[in-house]
Design a protein around this motif. Structure first.
Motif, PDB file in Angstrom:
ATOM      1  N   LEU A 143      -7.603  16.454  15.680  1.00 51.66           N
ATOM      2  CA  LEU A 143      -7.572  16.928  14.302  1.00 51.66           C
ATOM      3  C   LEU A 143      -6.738  15.984  13.430  1.00 51.66           C
ATOM      4  CD1 LEU A 143      -7.051  20.697  13.424  1.00 51.66           C
ATOM      5  CD2 LEU A 143      -6.317  18.876  11.909  1.00 51.66           C
ATOM      6  N   ALA A 144      -5.578  15.581  13.934  1.00 46.70           N
ATOM      7  CA  ALA A 144      -4.716  14.682  13.169  1.00 46.70           C
ATOM      8  C   ALA A 144      -5.389  13.338  12.924  1.00 46.70           C
ATOM      9  CB  ALA A 144      -3.390  14.491  13.910  1.00 46.70           C
ATOM     10  N   ALA A 145      -6.135  12.853  13.925  1.00 46.38           N
ATOM     11  CA  ALA A 145      -6.797  11.553  13.790  1.00 46.38           C
ATOM     12  C   ALA A 145      -7.907  11.579  12.744  1.00 46.38           C
ATOM     13  CB  ALA A 145      -7.360  11.123  15.145  1.00 46.38           C
ATOM     14  N   ALA A 146      -8.406  12.766  12.418  1.00 48.43           N
ATOM     15  CA  ALA A 146      -9.481  12.879  11.426  1.00 48.43           C
ATOM     16  C   ALA A 146      -8.960  12.714  10.003  1.00 48.43           C
ATOM     17  CB  ALA A 146     -10.186  14.233  11.576  1.00 48.43           C
ATOM     18  N   ILE A 147      -7.646  12.723   9.836  1.00 48.13           N
ATOM     19  CA  ILE A 147      -7.052  12.536   8.508  1.00 48.13           C
ATOM     20  C   ILE A 147      -6.590  11.090   8.390  1.00 48.13           C
ATOM     21  CG2 ILE A 147      -5.192  13.216   6.947  1.00 48.13           C
ATOM     22  CD1 ILE A 147      -5.258  15.984   8.231  1.00 48.13           C
ATOM     23  N   PRO A 148      -7.201  10.297   7.518  1.00 50.31           N
ATOM     24  CA  PRO A 148      -6.803   8.883   7.373  1.00 50.31           C
ATOM     25  C   PRO A 148      -5.326   8.755   7.021  1.00 50.31           C
ATOM     26  CG  PRO A 148      -8.853   9.335   6.189  1.00 50.31           C
ATOM     27  CD  PRO A 148      -8.310  10.661   6.616  1.00 50.31           C
ATOM     28  N   SER A 149      -4.736   7.686   7.466  1.00 53.33           N
ATOM     29  CA  SER A 149      -3.290   7.498   7.255  1.00 53.33           C
ATOM     30  C   SER A 149      -2.927   7.513   5.777  1.00 53.33           C
ATOM     31  CB  SER A 149      -2.832   6.187   7.895  1.00 53.33           C
ATOM     32  OG  SER A 149      -3.559   5.089   7.359  1.00 53.33           O
ATOM     33  N   GLU A 150      -3.836   6.988   4.928  1.00 57.86           N
ATOM     34  CA  GLU A 150      -3.531   6.942   3.496  1.00 57.86           C
ATOM     35  C   GLU A 150      -3.635   8.325   2.827  1.00 57.86           C
ATOM     36  OE1 GLU A 150      -7.847   5.450   3.977  1.00 57.86           O
ATOM     37  OE2 GLU A 150      -5.924   5.337   5.056  1.00 57.86           O
ATOM     38  N   VAL A 205      -5.088  21.192  26.539  1.00 64.41           N
ATOM     39  CA  VAL A 205      -6.270  21.253  25.674  1.00 64.41           C
ATOM     40  C   VAL A 205      -5.838  21.333  24.215  1.00 64.41           C
ATOM     41  CG1 VAL A 205      -8.325  22.585  25.077  1.00 64.41           C
ATOM     42  CG2 VAL A 205      -7.673  22.307  27.476  1.00 64.41           C
ATOM     43  N   ALA A 206      -4.839  22.158  23.930  1.00 65.81           N
ATOM     44  CA  ALA A 206      -4.360  22.295  22.554  1.00 65.81           C
ATOM     45  C   ALA A 206      -3.778  20.980  22.048  1.00 65.81           C
ATOM     46  CB  ALA A 206      -3.315  23.407  22.478  1.00 65.81           C
ATOM     47  N   GLN A 207      -3.024  20.270  22.909  1.00 60.23           N
ATOM     48  CA  GLN A 207      -2.457  18.981  22.499  1.00 60.23           C
ATOM     49  C   GLN A 207      -3.559  17.981  22.181  1.00 60.23           C
ATOM     50  OE1 GLN A 207       0.060  18.163  25.865  1.00 60.23           O
ATOM     51  NE2 GLN A 207       1.817  19.287  25.012  1.00 60.23           N
ATOM     52  N   ARG A 208      -4.592  17.982  23.020  1.00 55.99           N
ATOM     53  CA  ARG A 208      -5.714  17.058  22.792  1.00 55.99           C
ATOM     54  C   ARG A 208      -6.445  17.412  21.501  1.00 55.99           C
ATOM     55  NH1 ARG A 208     -10.994  16.990  26.659  1.00 55.99           N
ATOM     56  NH2 ARG A 208     -12.240  15.480  25.472  1.00 55.99           N
TER      57      ARG A 208
END
Length: 586
Positions: free
Chosen positions: A19-26, A11-14
């Motif tokens: 959370l990481a995906a919510a930050i755009p790569s740029e 669950v924590a990994q997911r």
């Protein structure tokens, strides 16, 4: 038998991936900019503070190159009213403002792990709607039109998790907004993120297995405080204009102290509190000790700006709120104040003796106030019942057996975080009779404490002679991770329902170290003994405190919340060297 990984790990990994995906790569920092070891989730929970090198990341948002010059100006130049005015007068677009703060919040997250739910996409969409409305109608949505704000993870936002760092509550989005969120949005504010908390919400260091530990951006060796620690880190790094947290034992004032910002714990009923996830049985606060919600900000003026809009409207949004008013004016710097403003100095709670640098900063503030025209400073004798407050507040926080929270933790195979191990266990529900006895003791203490404000031996006096008091936020400086000690200096004022705020004064310097000089005051008890360990050169290198913020707490009587703002402003002006005369009498 083969090892089976606890349920919480997946669950924590997911959740971390989400959370990481919510930050755009740029918006992502190059790896070489993030100090080594900063974001190791498992290590941040299990490894002791001695494993950390001293690292301060406050300047990285300015130097990393991700923020444009305009975005740096947007996030650094304005106070709340100045920024709102720029948007309302169409000199800045809400979308540009919100984007700037979202980018800065994402940088803060990558350096301190302060966020739980980045709401960047929906915040930008809301900002575009605000811009469209202003362009079409020529009028802003409300007095906080376009203001980027953030809230503690406990506050429900429709469609968003309120997991409070517990894997058992992850991926269970809230069905409705908390009343405070509705109120903020009705004012035109834009919620850009939710922020990290400790496991159980019951420690003063924001650390859990779902999101890891929030690190103090001033120095990752120091605690960021709790339970509103993520909010404290985000505000300190200018990733949001104002944050909203909760306070039952010091959870607004402690993170403010730890990160050198301002925290405001109002009286009960001033800011909507309902609609939160606490991991506790519903209604517990109504019969035990009731937490309150309030703001964290980078100035007294910003606290004033948001409270001026919230307090008069709170009763329309929160079933737990009362009618209130708030003057929109700051204290004028008049030439001749008509009355003295009396500030009392309370140097100890009688239970834990403040360490030398805390006494020193309190005396410095008192002396600055004595030089302020229109202010009278007096010493407050220790109220005889004050040492009883911490234990009573603690008992009222723990009126149930704790099984609801522990069931959630154990259901996913989570261990208690290190600080809680040995401190938290299943207890026994209090009976109605036992609870009534505690509340009767509370009433007696409240009655006795009224004498502090009148300087009278009678609980009922015709005149209040003390307008505000100053006292420590904690009896020690900002400590290392998991070493925060006495909560009595903050929990006491929740028990009494006195509004109380944190005002930063200055940084800890070489002259505060007093190397080789030990405390000679007698040890008052177990809490006091534990506090001495934060100064004993056999158990701590005092140099760890160098550069840490030193603050004072300002307190006013019950329901005198606007007067708390006034008192904080007087103290702030005095310690910043622009005291000037004051013309306010509470």
């Amino acid at each position: 038998m083969a090892y089976q990984e606890p349920s919480y790990v997946a669950v924590a990994q997911r959740k971390q991936a989400e959370l990481a995906a919510a930050i755009p790569s740029e918006w992502r920092l190059p790896a070489y900019i993030v100090p080594e070891g900063m974001l190791s989730i498992s290590e941040s929970i299990t490894v002791g503070p001695k494993s950390y090198q001293r690292v301060e990341v406050m300047d990285i948002p300015r130097t990393c190159g991700l923020l444009t010059l305009k975005e740096l100006e947007i996030t650094e130049k304005y106070d709340v009213r100045g920024l709102v005015a720029e948007i309302a007068q169409s000199r800045l677009k809400a979308e540009d403002v919100v984007r700037g703060f979202c980018k800065r919040a994402s940088i803060a997250q990558q350096l301190t792990r302060c966020l739980t739910e980045p709401l960047f996409d929906r915040a930008l969409q809301r900002a575009r709607e605000l811009d469209d409305h202003l362009q079409r109608t020529g009028t802003p949505i409300g007095p906080l039109h376009g203001l980027p704000v953030s809230v503690k993870d406990t506050f429900n936002i429709k469609g968003v998790d309120s997991s409070i760092g517990l894997s058992a509550l992850a991926f269970k989005p809230a069905k409705a907004n908390a009343p405070l969120v509705d109120l903020l949005e009705s004012l035109g504010a834009v919620v850009i993120a939710k922020t990290n908390v400790p496991q159980t919400l019951a420690t003063l260091d924001s650390c859990n297995h779902l999101f890891g530990r929030t690190l103090n951006p001033l120095n990752r060796k120091w605690t960021a405080g709790g339970s509103t620690g993520g909010e404290g880190a985000l505000i300190a790094m200018r990733g949001s204009m104002v944050g909203f947290g909760t306070d039952i034992g010091g959870s607004i004032r402690v993170p403010a102290m730890c990160q050198g910002i301002y925290g405001f714990k109002p009286s009960n009923g001033r800011v909507p509190y309902g609609g939160q996830q606490s991991g506790q049985i519903e209604g517990k606060g109504r019969i035990g000790l009731q937490a309150v919600a309030g703001p964290l900000a980078r100035s007294v003026a910003d606290i004033n700006a948001v409270m001026a809009e919230i307090v008069p409207r709170a009763e329309l949004f929160g079933e737990d709120c009362i009618p209130g008013s708030w003057s929109s004016q700051s204290i004028p710097l008049a030439l001749a104040p008509p009355h003295n403003f009396t500030i009392g100095v309370l140097k100890t709670d009688g239970l834990v003796t403040p360490l030398p640098p805390i006494i020193r900063i309190l005396n410095e503030v008192a002396n600055s106030l004595r030089r302020t025209p229109g202010v009278e400073v007096i010493d407050i004798p220790l109220p005889p019942v004050l040492p009883k407050c911490q234990a009573l507040a603690g008992r009222l926080m723990g009126i149930d057996d704790g099984s609801h929270m522990l069931d959630l933790i154990e259901s996913m195979g989570e261990d208690l975080i290190p600080w809680l191990q040995g401190r938290m266990k299943r207890g026994k529900d209090l009976t109605v009779g036992q609870l009534a006895t505690l509340q009767a003791q509370r009433a007696e203490i409240e009655k006795e404490m009224m004498k502090m404000w009148t300087l009278s031996s009678q609980a009922s006096s015709v005149a209040r002679l003390v307008d505000a008091i100053i006292c420590p936020v904690a009896p020690h400086p900002v400590p290392e991770l998991d070493r925060y000690n006495a909560v009595g200096y903050t929990s006491t004022f929740v028990l009494l329902d006195y509004p109380a705020g944190t005002v930063p004064v200055r940084s800890f310097t070489e002259s505060d170290l007093e190397i080789g000089r030990a405390m000679d005051a007698p040890v008052l008890g177990s809490w006091d003994k534990a506090n001495r360990q934060l100064w004993d050169e056999k158990t701590v290198d005092r140099r760890v405190y160098l550069g840490s913020p030193l603050s004072v707490q300002v307190v006013t009587p019950k329901q005198h919340d606007y007067q708390l703002f006034q008192a904080m402003e007087i103290v702030d002006r005095a310690v910043q060297g622009h005291g000037g005369p004051t013309s306010a009498k509470l």
